[in-house]
Design an enzyme around this catalytic site. Structure first.
Site, PDB file in Angstrom:
ATOM      1  CB  ALA A  73      36.962 -15.697  42.172  1.00 18.02           C
ATOM      2  CD  GLN A  75      32.727 -16.633  49.099  1.00 16.46           C
ATOM      3  OE1 GLN A  75      33.756 -16.288  50.051  1.00 16.46           O
ATOM      4  NE2 GLN A  75      31.731 -16.107  49.298  1.00 16.46           N
ATOM      5  CB  SER A  76      38.781 -13.307  46.024  1.00 16.68           C
ATOM      6  OG  SER A  76      40.502 -12.825  45.986  1.00 16.68           O
ATOM      7  CG  ASN A  77      40.503 -17.252  50.346  1.00 17.66           C
ATOM      8  OD1 ASN A  77      39.654 -17.196  50.928  1.00 17.66           O
ATOM      9  ND2 ASN A  77      40.683 -18.412  49.368  1.00 17.66           N
ATOM     10  CB  ALA A  79      39.450  -9.685  47.586  1.00 14.88           C
TER      11      ALA A  79
END
Ligand SMILES: *Cc1c(COP(=O)(O)O)cnc(C)c1O
Length: 337
Positions: A73, A75-77, A79
């Protein structure tokens, strides 16, 4: 259960601390609350994906990959931690971000994890919500191969049997820590999403013959789907470990009553949990996962789900960087567009 058979690259700070939450325990009148600090894994401000990446990136290195592709997503942590791991290992990183919330707040679209992806030197492309992201990643990989690159694709959340080994390892670490301080853990509670964390813990706790009761708090899917995902991955993880007899289905429990309107969309319970932990324990949760996970734990405590003498460990999976994309939810004036 022999994890030494699997190559692992050190990327984080382990073991993570196991700490009492005395103020929150007193405020809620029990049970005895503890926090396992996987928000402190060290890599680019930490989080649960670091444990998975220690195994996944070892495979990337073994295949001599020069670029890592992953997705998540906005705000992917996951990624962001993948971008940091790639930077540390001298690989390029290409990230596909899916707009799962529809938010146009500039902080959401560009600050927090998105800013850090950029700082780590990752390239980013964006996709509409509902896109088949795995397929998109494979197309990118194909294109890069055509250009002579050697890409390694990390599925969303790093939730594969290999990635889940990170949480088999975490189960071993936690059980060892508890034994060393004479603590009997009754429950382990955490936010569950792409299922790798819970699947690894299920396989690990089962392999250790532990009687800790594991409870995942859902952040996206309904209960039936979430439990099916966790169980499937836990079985494949156990198989990867050559554990005999798989894992018992009844070890997989997810409560998905705290998702609210959808993935990544704030709920009053999440806001209360984030503010409460910040103000009572000096701890930063996150708006997408650990905030909803803690909201669930607090609500279950209020409903009398636990005995006051139970020892309940909350696994803090990280993600506080995303708070900077969610100022609006905490009363900060939005910065539209
Ligand atoms: C990814 C993530 C989770 C969920 O872990 P899964 O292994 O995807 O289920 C929980 N908390 C945070 C902060 C995360 O980034």
């Amino acid at each position: 259960m022999d994890l030494s058979l699997f190559p692992r690259i050190a990327l984080g700070h382990f073991p993570t601390p196991l700490e009492p939450m005395g103020n929150l325990t007193a405020l809620l009148g029990g049970p005895r609350l503890w926090v396992k600090r996987d928000d402190c894994t060290g890599l680019s401000s930490g989080g649960n994906k670091t444990r998975k990446l220690e195994y996944l990136m070892a495979e990337a290195v073994a295949t001599r990959a020069d670029v890592v592709i992953t997705q998540g997503a906005t705000q992917s942590n996951h990624a962001r931690q993948t971008a940091a791991a790639a930077a540390k290992l001298g690989m390029k990183c290409h990230i596909l971000l899916e707009d799962r919330t529809g938010s146009t707040d500039a902080d959401y679209t560009d600050n927090g994890n998105v800013l850090l992806n950029r700082l780590h030197g990752a390239t980013v492309e964006r996709h509409a919500g509902g896109t088949n992201m795995q397929q998109q990643m494979e197309q990118v990989a194909e294109r890069l191969r055509g250009n002579g690159a050697n890409p390694y694709v990390v599925p969303g959340g790093g939730s594969t049997p290999l990635g889940a080994l990170g949480y088999v390892n975490a189960a071993i670490e936690l059980v060892g820590q508890a034994a060393a301080r004479g603590l009997k853990i009754d429950y382990l509670v955490h936010a569950t999403g792409s299922a790798g964390t819970q699947a690894g813990l299920v396989a690990g706790l089962h392999g250790l013959n532990s009687d800790i009761q594991l409870l995942g708090i859902g952040t996206r899917a309904p209960k039936e789907k979430q439990e099916a995902m966790v169980y499937d991955l836990a079985c494949r993880t156990a198989e990867h470990l050559r554990m005999r007899g798989g894992v018992p289905r009844e070890m997989v429990v997810a409560n998905c009553d705290y998702v609210g309107p959808g993935y990544g969309i704030p709920t009053p319970g999440m806001v209360e949990a984030v503010e409460l932990l910040a103000r009572t324990e000096g701890l930063l949760l996150d708006p997408v996962y650990s905030g909803k996970g803690m909201a669930g734990l607090i609500d279950l405590i209020r409903k009398g789900r636990f005995k006051t003498t139970d020892n309940v460990v909350f696994l803090h999976t990280g993600g506080s960087v995303a708070l900077f994309g969610y100022g609006e939810a905490f009363g900060l004036k939005g910065s539209q567009g």
